[in-house]
Design a protein around this motif. Structure first.
Motif, PDB file in Angstrom:
ATOM      1  N   UNK A   1       3.161  14.332 -15.623  1.00 18.72           N
ATOM      2  CA  UNK A   1       3.290  15.782 -15.462  1.00 18.72           C
ATOM      3  C   UNK A   1       4.529  16.309 -16.168  1.00 18.72           C
ATOM      4  N   UNK A   2       5.651  15.595 -16.031  1.00 17.71           N
ATOM      5  CA  UNK A   2       6.903  16.057 -16.641  1.00 17.71           C
ATOM      6  C   UNK A   2       6.785  16.128 -18.154  1.00 17.71           C
ATOM      7  N   UNK A   3       6.041  15.210 -18.745  1.00 13.05           N
ATOM      8  CA  UNK A   3       5.864  15.222 -20.203  1.00 13.05           C
ATOM      9  C   UNK A   3       5.112  16.467 -20.673  1.00 13.05           C
TER      10      UNK A   3
ATOM     11  N   UNK B   1       0.824  -1.211   0.000  1.00 15.92           N
ATOM     12  CA  UNK B   1       0.000   0.000   0.000  1.00 15.92           C
ATOM     13  C   UNK B   1       0.854   1.255   0.000  1.00 15.92           C
ATOM     14  N   UNK B   2       1.886   1.281   0.821  1.00 15.74           N
ATOM     15  CA  UNK B   2       2.700   2.489   0.926  1.00 15.74           C
ATOM     16  C   UNK B   2       3.659   2.657  -0.250  1.00 15.74           C
ATOM     17  N   UNK B   3       4.227   1.571  -0.707  1.00 18.48           N
ATOM     18  CA  UNK B   3       5.189   1.673  -1.801  1.00 18.48           C
ATOM     19  C   UNK B   3       4.500   1.779  -3.163  1.00 18.48           C
ATOM     20  N   UNK B   4       3.382   1.081  -3.338  1.00 19.14           N
ATOM     21  CA  UNK B   4       2.689   1.102  -4.630  1.00 19.14           C
ATOM     22  C   UNK B   4       1.697   2.257  -4.730  1.00 19.14           C
ATOM     23  N   UNK B   5       0.792   2.360  -3.764  1.00 17.68           N
ATOM     24  CA  UNK B   5      -0.195   3.435  -3.804  1.00 17.68           C
ATOM     25  C   UNK B   5       0.457   4.770  -3.448  1.00 17.68           C
ATOM     26  N   UNK B   6       1.516   4.719  -2.661  1.00 19.59           N
ATOM     27  CA  UNK B   6       2.195   5.948  -2.271  1.00 19.59           C
ATOM     28  C   UNK B   6       3.319   6.330  -3.211  1.00 19.59           C
ATOM     29  N   UNK B   7       4.459   5.675  -3.070  1.00 17.04           N
ATOM     30  CA  UNK B   7       5.655   6.072  -3.815  1.00 17.04           C
ATOM     31  C   UNK B   7       5.483   5.857  -5.318  1.00 17.04           C
ATOM     32  N   UNK B   8       5.006   4.693  -5.725  1.00 17.80           N
ATOM     33  CA  UNK B   8       4.854   4.423  -7.156  1.00 17.80           C
ATOM     34  C   UNK B   8       3.842   5.375  -7.784  1.00 17.80           C
ATOM     35  N   UNK B   9       2.762   5.646  -7.075  1.00 19.03           N
ATOM     36  CA  UNK B   9       1.752   6.563  -7.612  1.00 19.03           C
ATOM     37  C   UNK B   9       2.344   7.941  -7.865  1.00 19.03           C
ATOM     38  N   UNK B  10       3.202   8.403  -6.974  1.00 21.21           N
ATOM     39  CA  UNK B  10       3.852   9.701  -7.169  1.00 21.21           C
ATOM     40  C   UNK B  10       4.773   9.668  -8.379  1.00 21.21           C
ATOM     41  N   UNK B  11       5.469   8.555  -8.570  1.00 21.94           N
ATOM     42  CA  UNK B  11       6.369   8.421  -9.715  1.00 21.94           C
ATOM     43  C   UNK B  11       5.584   8.447 -11.029  1.00 21.94           C
ATOM     44  N   UNK B  12       4.501   7.689 -11.096  1.00 26.07           N
ATOM     45  CA  UNK B  12       3.724   7.607 -12.328  1.00 26.07           C
ATOM     46  C   UNK B  12       3.088   8.960 -12.664  1.00 26.07           C
ATOM     47  N   UNK B  13       2.479   9.596 -11.672  1.00 24.18           N
ATOM     48  CA  UNK B  13       1.872  10.905 -11.916  1.00 24.18           C
ATOM     49  C   UNK B  13       2.922  11.923 -12.334  1.00 24.18           C
ATOM     50  N   UNK B  14       4.100  11.838 -11.740  1.00 23.66           N
ATOM     51  CA  UNK B  14       5.173  12.776 -12.088  1.00 23.66           C
ATOM     52  C   UNK B  14       5.665  12.556 -13.513  1.00 23.66           C
TER      53      UNK B  14
END
Length: 257
Positions: A125-127, A109-122
């Motif tokens: 956004x960066x694109x 939950x913390x690594x996938x919904x938290x950290x991974x979610x931030x990576x994917x959204x970023x």
């Protein structure tokens, strides 16, 4: 913030809801995402988009809508997080259990919904931001990244969030896109108020964090902060804003935590 388009993930309640409200009241066009966003207590002008940030296709659709309707994204606030739910299992409080007794679902939950979610959204956004040579990505983090606080999984996931910020900043710096980690203090979220056990004397409203993001987004030299960990109350002192009740919360330090 007129003309600024912002996305706040995990905005159904708590800090995320407050950030969305704070950015909207500062004049931004705000998209708010979350699994239960339709029932969130948000201003009607905030665009609600139901999104499960553990589902990449759901995230794809969220950004496709922003591109279709706005053609740009100026601010991304990664607040979506997992692992706070089900602190009590089978009558046992597992949140503060030693790592060998922690349920494995909390890591996911913390690594996938938290950290991974931030990576994917970023990534999305960066694109949008890099070709425009402007933008701000804010990763909501916590002192647990630097000091044991709660449990091992929580600390590891928050430390990963801060490392994500630091390393993304290296790759975004030449494109004039800033990325920071933002630490709230004790926030008067629905859960904190319902608990009734916290000393709220130096607490912050959820909207206070939104004011901190708005101040960063309005700073023409925001890239000087890129890659850094920032404390919301310290930003209030720097930029000269107060909480919605007129108070100025004292910035916490590592010693306070």
């Amino acid at each position: 913030m007129n003309g600024v388009c912002a996305l706040v993930t995990g905005a159904s309640r708590g800090v995320g809801r407050g950030i969305a409200q704070g950015l909207y009241r500062a004049g931004a066009t705000v998209y708010a995402s979350g699994r239960s966003i339709e029932t969130a207590d948000l201003d009607d002008a905030i665009v609600r988009v139901a999104c499960d940030h553990s589902d990449d296709q759901s995230v794809d659709r969220l950004f496709e809508r922003i591109v279709t309707e706005q053609g740009r994204l100026d601010v991304l606030v990664n607040n979506a997080w997992g692992g706070y739910e089900n602190m009590v299992e089978d009558g046992r409080f597992t949140w503060s259990a030693p790592f060998w007794d922690q349920p494995l679902w909390r890591w996911a939950a913390m690594m996938d919904v938290g950290v991974r979610a931030a990576f994917v959204a970023s990534q999305h956004a960066a694109r949008l931001m890099v070709p425009c040579r402007r933008g701000l990505i804010v990763n909501v983090s916590q002192w647990a990244a630097q000091k044991y606080h709660g449990n091992v999984i929580y600390g590891v996931s928050k430390a990963a969030t801060d490392k994500l910020t630091a390393d993304m900043a290296v790759e975004l710096r030449d494109h004039d896109v800033a990325v920071v980690s933002l630490y709230p203090g004790l926030v008067r979220t629905e859960a904190v108020l319902a608990a009734g056990v916290f000393d709220l004397g130096n607490s912050e409203s959820p909207e206070f964090i939104g004011r901190a993001v708005a101040a960063l987004a309005g700073d023409q030299d925001v890239c000087r902060w890129t890659g850094q960990v920032l404390v919301a109350a310290a930003l209030a002192e720097h930029y000269g804003f107060a909480d919605i009740d007129g108070r100025s919360p004292r910035p916490l330090t590592l010693t306070d935590v």
